[in-house]
Every structure is written in structure tokens, then in C-alpha cells.
Design a protein around this motif. Sequence first.
Motif, mmCIF file in Angstrom:
data_model
loop_
_atom_site.group_PDB
_atom_site.id
_atom_site.type_symbol
_atom_site.label_atom_id
_atom_site.label_comp_id
_atom_site.label_asym_id
_atom_site.label_seq_id
_atom_site.Cartn_x
_atom_site.Cartn_y
_atom_site.Cartn_z
ATOM 1 N N ALA A 50 7.809 -3.888 -7.509
ATOM 2 C CA ALA A 50 9.129 -4.090 -6.930
ATOM 3 C C ALA A 50 9.446 -2.992 -5.920
ATOM 4 O O ALA A 50 10.000 -3.262 -4.842
ATOM 5 C CB ALA A 50 10.185 -4.123 -8.028
ATOM 6 N N ALA A 51 9.115 -1.761 -6.252
ATOM 7 C CA ALA A 51 9.365 -0.648 -5.336
ATOM 8 C C ALA A 51 8.550 -0.801 -4.058
ATOM 9 O O ALA A 51 9.040 -0.525 -2.958
ATOM 10 C CB ALA A 51 9.040 0.674 -6.032
ATOM 11 N N GLN A 52 7.298 -1.256 -4.205
ATOM 12 C CA GLN A 52 6.460 -1.463 -3.026
ATOM 13 C C GLN A 52 7.037 -2.559 -2.135
ATOM 14 O O GLN A 52 7.042 -2.437 -0.907
ATOM 15 C CB GLN A 52 5.037 -1.813 -3.461
ATOM 16 N N LEU A 53 7.531 -3.625 -2.750
ATOM 17 C CA LEU A 53 8.130 -4.700 -1.966
ATOM 18 C C LEU A 53 9.419 -4.227 -1.295
ATOM 19 O O LEU A 53 9.696 -4.579 -0.148
ATOM 20 C CB LEU A 53 8.417 -5.903 -2.867
ATOM 21 N N ALA A 65 14.379 6.300 -8.886
ATOM 22 C CA ALA A 65 13.733 7.400 -8.166
ATOM 23 C C ALA A 65 12.971 6.881 -6.951
ATOM 24 O O ALA A 65 13.014 7.486 -5.865
ATOM 25 C CB ALA A 65 12.792 8.152 -9.110
ATOM 26 N N ALA A 66 12.275 5.744 -7.111
ATOM 27 C CA ALA A 66 11.496 5.191 -6.004
ATOM 28 C C ALA A 66 12.409 4.692 -4.888
ATOM 29 O O ALA A 66 12.128 4.903 -3.698
ATOM 30 C CB ALA A 66 10.612 4.051 -6.517
ATOM 31 N N LEU A 67 13.505 4.038 -5.248
ATOM 32 C CA LEU A 67 14.437 3.558 -4.227
ATOM 33 C C LEU A 67 15.100 4.717 -3.491
ATOM 34 O O LEU A 67 15.357 4.640 -2.289
ATOM 35 C CB LEU A 67 15.501 2.658 -4.875
ATOM 36 N N ARG A 68 15.364 5.801 -4.195
ATOM 37 C CA ARG A 68 15.888 6.996 -3.526
ATOM 38 C C ARG A 68 14.842 7.565 -2.579
ATOM 39 O O ARG A 68 15.164 8.025 -1.469
ATOM 40 C CB ARG A 68 16.289 8.046 -4.554
ATOM 41 N N GLU A 69 13.600 7.534 -3.000
ATOM 42 C CA GLU A 69 12.517 8.089 -2.196
ATOM 43 C C GLU A 69 12.382 7.356 -0.859
ATOM 44 O O GLU A 69 12.057 7.983 0.165
ATOM 45 C CB GLU A 69 11.204 7.987 -2.991
ATOM 46 N N GLY A 95 0.784 -1.222 0.000
ATOM 47 C CA GLY A 95 0.000 0.000 0.000
ATOM 48 C C GLY A 95 0.819 1.277 0.000
ATOM 49 O O GLY A 95 0.268 2.364 0.152
ATOM 50 N N ARG A 96 2.117 1.187 -0.176
ATOM 51 C CA ARG A 96 2.975 2.372 -0.146
ATOM 52 C C ARG A 96 2.641 3.293 -1.314
ATOM 53 O O ARG A 96 2.551 2.872 -2.459
ATOM 54 C CB ARG A 96 4.440 1.942 -0.235
ATOM 55 N N ASP A 97 2.436 4.550 -1.016
ATOM 56 C CA ASP A 97 2.201 5.561 -2.053
ATOM 57 C C ASP A 97 3.518 6.270 -2.347
ATOM 58 O O ASP A 97 4.214 6.710 -1.427
ATOM 59 C CB ASP A 97 1.154 6.576 -1.600
ATOM 60 N N PHE A 98 3.839 6.392 -3.626
ATOM 61 C CA PHE A 98 5.086 7.027 -4.040
ATOM 62 C C PHE A 98 4.805 8.354 -4.733
ATOM 63 O O PHE A 98 3.814 8.491 -5.461
ATOM 64 C CB PHE A 98 5.853 6.128 -5.014
ATOM 65 N N ALA A 99 5.696 9.304 -4.519
ATOM 66 C CA ALA A 99 5.657 10.526 -5.323
ATOM 67 C C ALA A 99 6.196 10.233 -6.716
ATOM 68 O O ALA A 99 5.860 10.909 -7.684
ATOM 69 C CB ALA A 99 6.488 11.617 -4.649
ATOM 70 N N THR A 100 7.017 9.198 -6.817
ATOM 71 C CA THR A 100 7.581 8.785 -8.101
ATOM 72 C C THR A 100 6.484 8.370 -9.064
ATOM 73 O O THR A 100 5.541 7.681 -8.685
ATOM 74 C CB THR A 100 8.554 7.596 -7.899
ATOM 75 N N SER A 101 6.629 8.774 -10.310
ATOM 76 C CA SER A 101 5.689 8.377 -11.353
ATOM 77 C C SER A 101 6.248 7.151 -12.073
ATOM 78 O O SER A 101 7.402 7.154 -12.509
ATOM 79 C CB SER A 101 5.496 9.529 -12.349
ATOM 80 N N PHE A 102 5.440 6.111 -12.187
ATOM 81 C CA PHE A 102 5.862 4.880 -12.836
ATOM 82 C C PHE A 102 5.313 4.806 -14.255
ATOM 83 O O PHE A 102 4.188 5.254 -14.511
ATOM 84 C CB PHE A 102 5.397 3.660 -12.034
ATOM 85 N N PRO A 103 6.083 4.244 -15.197
ATOM 86 C CA PRO A 103 5.607 4.152 -16.580
ATOM 87 C C PRO A 103 4.367 3.282 -16.686
ATOM 88 O O PRO A 103 4.151 2.366 -15.880
ATOM 89 C CB PRO A 103 6.791 3.496 -17.319
#
Length: 206
Positions: free
Chosen positions: A77-80, A123-127, A58-66
Motif C-alpha cells: 500500500a505504501a509503495q502504491l 511512518a511510510a506516508l510521512r516519509e 520499487g520504492r525503497d523506504f527507511a520505514t520498517s514494515f512488520p
Amino acid sequence: GPLAGPAIRTLSLANPEQFLRNARLATAQGEAGRNAALAHVLRVERDIQQSADRLNPGRDFATSFPAGAFGNSVKSAAQLAANPQGVSAIRLTLSGYDTHANQLATQAALHRQLAEGLMALRAALREIGRWDDTIVATYAEFGRRAQENQSGGTDHGTAAPHFVMGGAVKGGLVGAAPRLDRLDATGNLVFTTDFRAYYAGLLASA
């Protein structure tokens, strides 16, 4: 692939939310006793439940995914990776590189998906503060031949380039660039790095 083999236990899922919904249906009932088949089923159910307990998609990211399938897998993957308990390894798949025909246009589209997906993952991993302790590495089951075939593609070869990225990765070319003027007797590139050394280097850095 690098994650294959009887000693490696993996979980395959395309959608974390769907996996969690399905995991609720896996509830072990009773004891296996001496029934080996039932004991195996119960072990699998227990593993599913334990894996589900570690997922928090359920993680919300500021990163925009394609958009598209690969972009969705990058988001998963970023959520995991955002799970506080950690994840040892995540494998993403981008299919379509078996380009026996029309390689130029096909690879251009695939490279764009790969580039956009990897930039979003970075970007997501940096976030979430995981970029510096994560290694992202590509791998393939086979390479391509150097010479174009009659269908505007290339056939299976013996060598392939790979990309490695991460906050702790030192940039640059590792190994020797392929020599197009020194192909082997069958017209294939001569590899300069054994793929086992590639995997060993990644594991040693992990």
C-alpha cells in the motif's frame, strides 16, 4: 463493503511486482469487431496495461514494515501511495475477527498486527509526504455481541467501533460510547451512528 458496487472499478493485487510481471502477458491482439465477449476481454487487458503503467513498486523506504501477510500488504500500500500519479483508494484486509471462540487471545494477536501495521503505514506516508492528505479508516461487515458465548468468544452483533487516522484528522471520540446497560431486545448493542453516515463522512472529507 465501502468499495463494492458496479460503479466502483477496483484492482485487486497482493503483490505489485508479481502484478507487473503478469501484466506484461496481457497484450491485446486485433480488434474485437462485433464479438462482445472478445471486446470485454480486450477492455480488461487494456485496463490491466494502464494500471501496470501507473504502478511503481520499487520504492525503497527507511520505514520498517512488520513481518507477515498484513505487514506485506501495508508495504505494498505504501509503495502504491508513493506513485506520483496518485491512487484514489487502497483496501487492506486483516482477517480473523470472526471470533466465535477464544476471542481474548485471538483479538490480542490481531490488534497487535493492526497496530504495528498502521504505525508503519503512518511512518511510510510521512516519509513520502502523503500523511496529511490521506485518510486511513477501518470498516467491518458486522459487529460482535456484548455477551460472551460458551466458547470464550462472541457471536455476530449489530454495532462495531472504527478507527480513523490521518494528518488532517482531529482526534477524539466521535459519536456516543456504547451503553452496555441498554442492549436491544436480542442482546445487541444499539448503534449510535449509521454506517452510511460513516462512509459519507469519509467521502466528504476526501
